[in-house]
Design an enzyme around this catalytic site. Structure first.
Site, PDB file in Angstrom:
ATOM      1  N   GLU A   1     -24.681  26.701  -7.582  1.00 12.43           N
ATOM      2  CA  GLU A   1     -23.581  26.664  -8.540  1.00 12.43           C
ATOM      3  C   GLU A   1     -23.428  28.009  -9.252  1.00 12.43           C
ATOM      4  OE1 GLU A   1     -22.224  23.857 -12.340  1.00 12.43           O
ATOM      5  OE2 GLU A   1     -24.346  24.149 -11.900  1.00 12.43           O
TER       6      GLU A   1
ATOM      7  N   LYS B   1     -15.708  20.040 -10.051  1.00 15.32           N
ATOM      8  CA  LYS B   1     -16.750  19.264 -10.711  1.00 15.32           C
ATOM      9  C   LYS B   1     -16.153  18.201 -11.630  1.00 15.32           C
ATOM     10  CE  LYS B   1     -21.017  20.207 -13.364  1.00 15.32           C
ATOM     11  NZ  LYS B   1     -21.852  21.315 -13.881  1.00 15.32           N
TER      12      LYS B   1
ATOM     13  N   CYS C   1     -23.919  19.865  -9.510  1.00 12.30           N
ATOM     14  CA  CYS C   1     -24.870  19.840 -10.616  1.00 12.30           C
ATOM     15  C   CYS C   1     -24.872  18.528 -11.412  1.00 12.30           C
ATOM     16  CB  CYS C   1     -24.652  21.051 -11.523  1.00 12.30           C
ATOM     17  SG  CYS C   1     -26.096  21.451 -12.559  1.00 12.30           S
TER      18      CYS C   1
END
Length: 304
Positions: free
Chosen positions: A46, A119, A163
């Site tokens: 990331e 995300k 993440c």
């Protein structure tokens, strides 16, 4: 043409710089190393082009954001084409004035953009002030696809998440239900350097365990690259974050196929058996036995 049973993958674990050109040069060097050693799918961590800038809130940081297509996506696409690999990268995306995303990009072997994932779960914790910078990804795309939709590539359907998404079983399950063959979690996570050793150990093992759990529950391999190195607080208000590395690849029963250490920049290699998920699902039929008639309350914030 049928795919070969074995797929060689690589997860890149790198340190990052406050100079984007330097960080991208490191990413490119490690991707080239991975390809030269036979990796067909290469996954970067990331926000690999920059330091992890979310330790504080600073409007000047938005200058780092780029459109897609843009300089970084063009560079990654050209690299994928040159090396003939499928490449997963990460971009701080400027979608429009005031709308920015933490976006994973997937490039096909010809350099074309196979797809992107913005995300969906955005944290706001001490040292991880991401809600200041990132708009959550779209739950439904303009073409009607759910935001948790695998990206189809020549090496398979990739369930790319990012993440904080890795803590949510719903995201992994929706990717699996849509046909994902591999779950991928580009990550930037680490310790407050003042945490006691026991607490650091608990945090690390929780991070590893929850992702291995997604592998087990969905009978899918998982690729999870994380960064390494100590990145100081931008304003000197604390000791910064020590990113704990430990990038890993595991199989559909959660078995480790490869795991990195907590300190060293590296290219982590593993070979994934494409047939194992099908074989495991025949003897552990989790999907057959799901009680979809009884799960309606999962859409509620709280069950009263």
């Amino acid at each position: 043409m049928s795919q070969k049973r074995e797929l060689k993958v690589a997860a890149i674990q790198q340190t990052c710089s406050n100079d984007k050109a330097t960080s991208l040069a490191t990413s490119e060097r490690l991707v080239r190393e991975a390809a030269s050693n036979g990796a067909q799918l290469v996954v970067l961590q990331e926000l690999h082009a920059t330091l992890y800038f979310c330790q504080n809130e600073d409007t000047a940081v938005f200058e780092l954001a780029e459109p897609i297509p843009g300089p970084t996506s063009d560079r990654l696409g050209a690299l994928a084409a040159e090396l003939g690999i499928v490449l997963v990268g990460s971009i701080f995306e400027r979608r429009m004035n005031g709308v920015y995303h933490n976006t994973a990009v997937v490039f096909e072997t010809d350099g074309s953009l196979a797809g992107l994932y913005r995300k969906m779960h955005i944290p706001d914790d001490p040292g991880f002030y991401e809600k200041f910078y990132f708009t959550p990804g779209d739950a439904i795309f303009n073409d009607g696809r759910n935001g948790f939709t695998p990206i189809r590539t020549s090496v398979g359907s990739l369930g790319v998440l990012v993440c904080w998404d890795q803590w949510y079983p719903e995201a992994a399950r929706l990717m699996a239900l849509a046909g994902a063959e591999i779950l991928i979690y580009p990550t930037a996570i680490g310790w407050d350097v003042t945490d006691e050793a026991d607490e650091q150990s608990r945090q690390l093992e929780a991070w590893v365990t929850v992702q291995r759990g997604h592998a087990v529950a969905n009978n899918l391999p998982v690729i999870a690259p994380n960064r390494v190195g100590i990145e100081p607080h931008p304003e000197g208000l604390g000791d910064g974050i020590r990113f704990w590395g430990n990038s890993f690849v595991c199989g559909p029963q959660g078995e480790f196929l490869a795991r990195a250490n907590e300190t060293d920049e590296c290219v982590l290699y593993a070979t994934i058996d494409r047939e194992r998920s099908e074989n495991i699902r025949r003897i552990w039929p989790h999907f057959r036995d799901r009680r979809i008639d009884a799960y309606g309350d999962i859409l509620k914030r709280v069950r009263d």
